[in-house]
Design a protein around this motif. Structure first.
Motif, PDB file in Angstrom:
ATOM      1  N   UNK A 174       0.831  -1.209   0.000  1.00  0.00           N
ATOM      2  CA  UNK A 174       0.000   0.000   0.000  1.00  0.00           C
ATOM      3  C   UNK A 174       0.866   1.260   0.000  1.00  0.00           C
ATOM      4  N   UNK A 175       0.419   2.261  -0.735  1.00  0.00           N
ATOM      5  CA  UNK A 175       1.118   3.547  -0.752  1.00  0.00           C
ATOM      6  C   UNK A 175       0.686   4.397   0.440  1.00  0.00           C
ATOM      7  N   UNK A 176      -0.382   3.972   1.102  1.00  0.00           N
ATOM      8  CA  UNK A 176      -0.925   4.753   2.206  1.00  0.00           C
ATOM      9  C   UNK A 176      -2.024   5.707   1.742  1.00  0.00           C
ATOM     10  N   UNK A 177      -2.146   5.862   0.422  1.00  0.00           N
ATOM     11  CA  UNK A 177      -3.189   6.734  -0.134  1.00  0.00           C
ATOM     12  C   UNK A 177      -4.155   5.848  -0.920  1.00  0.00           C
ATOM     13  N   UNK A 178      -5.426   5.842  -0.492  1.00  0.00           N
ATOM     14  CA  UNK A 178      -6.385   4.893  -1.052  1.00  0.00           C
ATOM     15  C   UNK A 178      -6.569   5.041  -2.564  1.00  0.00           C
ATOM     16  N   UNK A 179      -6.687   6.293  -3.012  1.00  0.00           N
ATOM     17  CA  UNK A 179      -6.941   6.491  -4.445  1.00  0.00           C
ATOM     18  C   UNK A 179      -5.736   6.046  -5.279  1.00  0.00           C
ATOM     19  N   UNK A 206       7.935   9.526  -1.564  1.00  0.00           N
ATOM     20  CA  UNK A 206       7.184   8.277  -1.727  1.00  0.00           C
ATOM     21  C   UNK A 206       8.041   7.075  -1.332  1.00  0.00           C
ATOM     22  N   UNK A 207       9.303   7.130  -1.689  1.00  0.00           N
ATOM     23  CA  UNK A 207      10.208   6.032  -1.352  1.00  0.00           C
ATOM     24  C   UNK A 207      10.298   5.863   0.170  1.00  0.00           C
ATOM     25  N   UNK A 208      10.387   6.974   0.891  1.00  0.00           N
ATOM     26  CA  UNK A 208      10.437   6.901   2.356  1.00  0.00           C
ATOM     27  C   UNK A 208       9.142   6.299   2.917  1.00  0.00           C
ATOM     28  N   UNK A 209       8.007   6.777   2.386  1.00  0.00           N
ATOM     29  CA  UNK A 209       6.717   6.279   2.867  1.00  0.00           C
ATOM     30  C   UNK A 209       6.591   4.776   2.612  1.00  0.00           C
ATOM     31  N   UNK A 210       6.994   4.342   1.427  1.00  0.00           N
ATOM     32  CA  UNK A 210       6.857   2.934   1.069  1.00  0.00           C
ATOM     33  C   UNK A 210       7.818   2.064   1.864  1.00  0.00           C
ATOM     34  N   UNK A 211       8.963   2.629   2.231  1.00  0.00           N
ATOM     35  CA  UNK A 211       9.913   1.883   3.059  1.00  0.00           C
ATOM     36  C   UNK A 211       9.278   1.589   4.419  1.00  0.00           C
ATOM     37  N   UNK A 212       8.615   2.579   4.978  1.00  0.00           N
ATOM     38  CA  UNK A 212       7.933   2.369   6.259  1.00  0.00           C
ATOM     39  C   UNK A 212       6.818   1.337   6.073  1.00  0.00           C
ATOM     40  N   UNK A 213       5.993   1.533   5.059  1.00  0.00           N
ATOM     41  CA  UNK A 213       4.845   0.652   4.846  1.00  0.00           C
ATOM     42  C   UNK A 213       5.263  -0.809   4.657  1.00  0.00           C
ATOM     43  N   UNK A 214       6.361  -1.031   3.962  1.00  0.00           N
ATOM     44  CA  UNK A 214       6.775  -2.402   3.645  1.00  0.00           C
ATOM     45  C   UNK A 214       7.099  -3.214   4.895  1.00  0.00           C
ATOM     46  N   UNK A 271      -4.224   9.823  -9.813  1.00  0.00           N
ATOM     47  CA  UNK A 271      -4.653   9.980  -8.428  1.00  0.00           C
ATOM     48  C   UNK A 271      -3.951  11.210  -7.866  1.00  0.00           C
ATOM     49  N   UNK A 272      -4.631  11.920  -6.992  1.00  0.00           N
ATOM     50  CA  UNK A 272      -4.030  13.093  -6.359  1.00  0.00           C
ATOM     51  C   UNK A 272      -3.542  12.687  -4.973  1.00  0.00           C
ATOM     52  N   UNK A 273      -2.296  13.040  -4.670  1.00  0.00           N
ATOM     53  CA  UNK A 273      -1.745  12.751  -3.348  1.00  0.00           C
ATOM     54  C   UNK A 273      -1.186  14.045  -2.759  1.00  0.00           C
ATOM     55  N   UNK A 274      -0.913  14.016  -1.475  1.00  0.00           N
ATOM     56  CA  UNK A 274      -0.308  15.181  -0.836  1.00  0.00           C
ATOM     57  C   UNK A 274       0.947  14.733  -0.085  1.00  0.00           C
ATOM     58  N   UNK A 275       1.961  15.579  -0.098  1.00  0.00           N
ATOM     59  CA  UNK A 275       3.164  15.281   0.684  1.00  0.00           C
ATOM     60  C   UNK A 275       3.111  16.130   1.933  1.00  0.00           C
ATOM     61  N   UNK A 276       3.069  15.454   3.074  1.00  0.00           N
ATOM     62  CA  UNK A 276       2.991  16.181   4.349  1.00  0.00           C
ATOM     63  C   UNK A 276       4.135  15.741   5.249  1.00  0.00           C
ATOM     64  N   UNK A 277       4.239  16.413   6.376  1.00  0.00           N
ATOM     65  CA  UNK A 277       5.271  16.018   7.330  1.00  0.00           C
ATOM     66  C   UNK A 277       5.088  14.555   7.736  1.00  0.00           C
ATOM     67  N   UNK A 278       3.822  14.145   7.813  1.00  0.00           N
ATOM     68  CA  UNK A 278       3.527  12.762   8.199  1.00  0.00           C
ATOM     69  C   UNK A 278       3.619  11.781   7.045  1.00  0.00           C
ATOM     70  N   UNK A 279       4.080  12.228   5.893  1.00  0.00           N
ATOM     71  CA  UNK A 279       4.272  11.321   4.768  1.00  0.00           C
ATOM     72  C   UNK A 279       3.319  11.593   3.620  1.00  0.00           C
ATOM     73  N   UNK A 280       3.100  10.566   2.815  1.00  0.00           N
ATOM     74  CA  UNK A 280       2.253  10.695   1.626  1.00  0.00           C
ATOM     75  C   UNK A 280       0.814  10.382   2.017  1.00  0.00           C
ATOM     76  N   UNK A 281      -0.076  11.266   1.694  1.00  0.00           N
ATOM     77  CA  UNK A 281      -1.482  11.084   2.081  1.00  0.00           C
ATOM     78  C   UNK A 281      -2.378  11.117   0.861  1.00  0.00           C
ATOM     79  N   UNK A 282      -3.543  10.471   0.974  1.00  0.00           N
ATOM     80  CA  UNK A 282      -4.500  10.416  -0.144  1.00  0.00           C
ATOM     81  C   UNK A 282      -5.386  11.649  -0.178  1.00  0.00           C
TER      82      UNK A 282
END
Ligand code: GTP
Ligand code: MG
Length: 313
Positions: A83-88, A116-124, A302-313
């Motif tokens: 998962x990318x963390x963003x549903x869309x 995105x790479x950082x977010x996906x590293x956490x998610x994995x 898909x539209x995503x946002x980059x925030x301090x907390x990572x990539x969001x949907x």
């Protein structure tokens, strides 16, 4: 084991074997897919001898056979979705980033590839029922852009203990293309002992772009890049892992041969990366992810946002 196999090939003496090993030809397959000209160069032998060695390696290597449709279907069932963390974004990808494939993120500077790479590293590192791959991560970092602080922020924002995540992410800086390729070999070895489920190369192309300059170097660059990508695919297949590579698009026409909006790497990268995602900037922290190429999903955005907390949907 493979060293012994190489030494046993007809035409390969101890000196040639050593040169081959030193140049990174560590198994029969690597020799089997090489061209006589390159092998002759590397091993300092004649092209005819090189050709004979390659033919012998082809015979000895396990090239693999055909599989039936139902066997392939069974293999497909084992494919994980990260998962990318963003549903869309996940929906766009048919559930997430697939294992056993290479996914390419391309876009201009600041488009969010590294975030995105950082977010996906956490998610994995997360459990499968939470959209993770329950595994460890290897990052080959060519631009010194990995920041553990970002991992901490992203993990904490998702209520994940960063101290459990950080030890599962293995980072190596790659200083040039040769080093980058050696690190891919190293990752392949690491994968035998650690459950590495995600391999990130950020950026795949920056060193290639810097080292192979001009039209004359194009063919060689593509060949080397191709070899690198096949090593990554081998990792994906052997460890049922996801591979993510990033590729910068620049609008500086000097660095390009042709269309400046096309990512470098050209056709070879296009044919190897099974999912290609084009990232572009939108207002503020918004980014638009466009699925450009996929074997089984329609194109879309898909539209995503980059925030301090990572990539969001
Ligand atoms: P190149 O590597 O230069 O090609 O770019 P990239 O595509 O890797 O861009 P990257 O992922 O580094 O994205 C950088 C963007 O993320 C910038 O617009 C930053 O402002 C933003 N960014 C990075 N960290 C944070 C953060 O903590 N909070 C927010 N809101 N944005 C951040
Ligand atoms: Mg980056």
């Amino acid at each position: 084991m493979s060293e012994e196999e190489i030494k046993e090939l007809p035409g390969v003496g101890p000196a040639t074997a050593e040169k081959l090993m030193d140049s990174g030809y560590k198994d029969l397959m690597a020799i089997a897919v090489e061209s006589p000209r390159v092998l002759a160069d590397v091993a300092e032998i004649g092209e005819a001898t090189a050709g004979k060695i390659i033919n012998a390696a082809k015979k000895a290597a396990d090239i693999g056979g055909f599989e039936t449709g139902d066997q392939v279907l069974q293999k497909r069932k084992e494919i994980g979705k990260l998962s990318t963390g963003a549903e869309s974004f996940d929906d766009l990808l048919g559930g997430g980033i697939e294992t056993r494939s290479i996914t390419e993120f391309y876009g201009e500077f600041g488009s969010g590839k590294t975030q995105l790479a950082h977010q996906l590293a956490v998610n994995a590192t997360q459990p499968i029922d939470q959209g993770g791959l329950e595994g460890e991560v290897v990052i080959i970092d060519t631009e010194n852009s990995f920041r553990p602080e970002r991992i901490i922020q992203i993990a904490e924002d998702d209520d994940i203990d960063p101290e459990e995540v950080l030890p599962k992410i293995h980072i190596a800086r790659a200083f040039n293309t040769h080093h980058q390729m050696l690190l891919a070999d190293k990752a392949l070895e690491m994968g035998e002992d650690s459950p590495i489920k995600l391999l990130i190369v950020d950026s795949l192309t920056s060193h290639f772009r810097a080292e192979y300059v001009g039209r004359g170097a194009l063919a060689e660059r593509q060949q080397t890049l191709n070899k690198h990508l096949h090593k990554l695919l081998k990792f994906a297949d052997r460890h049922n892992a996801a591979i993510i590579v990033t590729n910068q698009v620049t609008s500086n026409p000097d660095q390009f041969f042709g269309d400046p909006t096309k990512p470098i790497g050209g056709n070879i990268l296009g044919h190897t990366a099974t999912f290609r995602i084009y990232l572009r900037k939108s207002k503020g922290n918004k980014r638009i992810a466009r699925l450009v190429d996929s074997p089984n999903m329609p194109e879309g955005e898909a539209v995503i946002r980059i925030e301090e907390g990572g990539v969001k949907g």
